[in-house]
Design an enzyme around this catalytic site. Structure first.
Site, PDB file in Angstrom:
ATOM      1  N   ASP A 184       0.852  -1.195   0.000  1.00  0.00           N
ATOM      2  CA  ASP A 184       0.000   0.000   0.000  1.00  0.00           C
ATOM      3  C   ASP A 184       0.888   1.246   0.000  1.00  0.00           C
ATOM      4  OD1 ASP A 184      -2.978   0.870   0.447  1.00  0.00           O
ATOM      5  OD2 ASP A 184      -1.761   2.191   1.709  1.00  0.00           O
ATOM      6  N   ASN A 192      -2.897  12.810  -5.107  1.00  0.00           N
ATOM      7  CA  ASN A 192      -4.120  13.114  -5.851  1.00  0.00           C
ATOM      8  C   ASN A 192      -4.621  14.524  -5.538  1.00  0.00           C
ATOM      9  OD1 ASN A 192      -4.441  10.696  -7.307  1.00  0.00           O
ATOM     10  ND2 ASN A 192      -5.399   9.679  -5.555  1.00  0.00           N
ATOM     11  N   HIS A 197      -6.074  13.837 -10.017  1.00  0.00           N
ATOM     12  CA  HIS A 197      -6.263  12.394 -10.181  1.00  0.00           C
ATOM     13  C   HIS A 197      -5.623  11.869 -11.467  1.00  0.00           C
ATOM     14  CE1 HIS A 197      -8.838  11.505  -6.716  1.00  0.00           C
ATOM     15  NE2 HIS A 197      -9.322  12.735  -6.889  1.00  0.00           N
ATOM     16  N   ASP A 201      -3.150   8.788 -11.491  1.00  0.00           N
ATOM     17  CA  ASP A 201      -3.286   7.587 -12.320  1.00  0.00           C
ATOM     18  C   ASP A 201      -1.983   7.267 -13.044  1.00  0.00           C
ATOM     19  OD1 ASP A 201      -5.890   7.387 -11.518  1.00  0.00           O
ATOM     20  OD2 ASP A 201      -6.752   8.157 -13.387  1.00  0.00           O
ATOM     21  N   GLU A 227      -4.689   2.405  -4.390  1.00  0.00           N
ATOM     22  CA  GLU A 227      -3.220   2.471  -4.385  1.00  0.00           C
ATOM     23  C   GLU A 227      -2.614   1.239  -3.731  1.00  0.00           C
ATOM     24  OE1 GLU A 227      -4.652   4.958  -0.830  1.00  0.00           O
ATOM     25  OE2 GLU A 227      -5.250   4.646  -2.900  1.00  0.00           O
TER      26      GLU A 227
END
Length: 319
Positions: A184, A192, A197, A201, A227
């Site tokens: 993680d 973000n 965003h 990505d 994530e």
């Protein structure tokens, strides 16, 4: 005995032989036509590429005996290969395509030279194969698309579940170790919020590449969701899995991500779980998830092993 008279024509042996040969050719043509009809029917019963090539090889070998049949197709998603038998000094090769779409190459090998009539039948059989083969590839690509994460190109959650099902079964059957990492990214929401965003990505795609460079060819990486990533480590016991996890953690910590001429410092928390004797896939996932939670709860940028306490600053090992 009464003598027979009349205008009987003498027998022409050459004409007789030619007539017999014509009958043989017609019979052979009809038999081959039936073979092609059967081949066509059987090929349209499956979309599995290996099963399709098995059928093609079986039917072809009844008319044109061969020692080996090899099929290969190179593509961005990885090469596909099929091989039946072993080769010989004589071979014939065909590049396959349909309406401009490249579909790979087919090669036949054997000890004796292929006759012209055999080559003709091979080409007819390939003509029957080509449409089902394209359909099989479309089906394969649809399956891969359904099991591929669009941002990273890694397997998605569905692919992870199927992979774990297979590896858990094999680990039990052959008494082999199996480990799982859940990874993680720490504080990824800040990226973000700061960069947007779309940037997040793109960075996830870079994270996927970073993970792939740190694991072995036999290991498999997946995007688990958001994530969070997963790495399946076949034939890997707890200690070796811990080493892989620590190497991966350091790869994030020690080398910032390059994005839009910016160096982004990203760290990761990692949970490690190893399959127990009676564990199911769900048990393995829960154990890795608990270890990941312990890693994040103890300060992030940590590796934690399922079943071990959360005391202390780090579970790092020396490499």
């Amino acid at each position: 005995m009464k003598k027979v008279t009349g205008n009987a024509r003498p027998i022409d042996l050459k004409q007789a032989r030619d007539a017999a040969e014509n009958v043989r050719i017609i019979d052979e043509w009809q038999d081959n036509s039936n073979r092609l009809t059967v081949l066509c029917s059987r090929l349209h019963q499956t979309l599995d590429l290996n099963a399709m090539l098995d059928i093609f090889a079986e039917e072809l070998n009844q008319v044109v005996p061969f020692a080996a049949l090899a099929y290969r197709r190179s593509r961005s998603g990885g090469d596909f290969g099929y091989l039946l038998g072993s080769g010989g000094p004589h071979h014939c090769c065909y590049n396959l395509s349909l309406r401009g779409q490249e579909l790979g190459s087919l090669r036949l090998d054997r000890r004796d030279r292929f006759r012209d009539d055999e080559l003709m039948f091979i080409e007819q059989a390939i003509g029957v194969l080509i449409q089902p083969l394209r359909n099989g590839w479309r089906y394969q690509e649809a399956l891969e698309s359904a099991m591929t994460d669009g941002l990273t190109g890694m397997g998605n959650r569905r692919a992870l579940d199927e992979t774990l099902d297979n590896h858990v079964e094999q680990a039990r059957r052959y008494d082999q170790p199996l480990s799982l990492l859940l990874v993680d990214l720490d504080h990824f929401k800040q990226i973000n919020d700061t960069l947007g965003h779309a940037a997040g990505d793109e960075i996830l795609g870079l994270v996927g590449e970073r993970i792939e460079t740190q694991i072995r060819s036999c290991d498999q990486g997946f995007r688990y969701g958001g994530e969070e990533f997963a790495v399946v480590l076949p034939h890997t016991a707890q200690e070796a899995a811990h080493l892989v996890a620590e190497r991966l953690r350091r790869a994030f910590r020690e080398k910032p991500m390059q994005y839009a001429e910016r160096a982004l410092s990203i760290t990761a928390s990692i949970g490690v779980a190893t399959l127990g004797g009676d564990d199911s896939v769900d048990d393995l996932l829960r154990a890795a998830d608990s270890a990941l939670y312990a890693a994040k709860n103890s300060g992030r940028d940590r590796v934690r092993i399922a079943g071990e306490g959360t005391e202390g600053v780090d579970n790092a090992v020396s490499l």
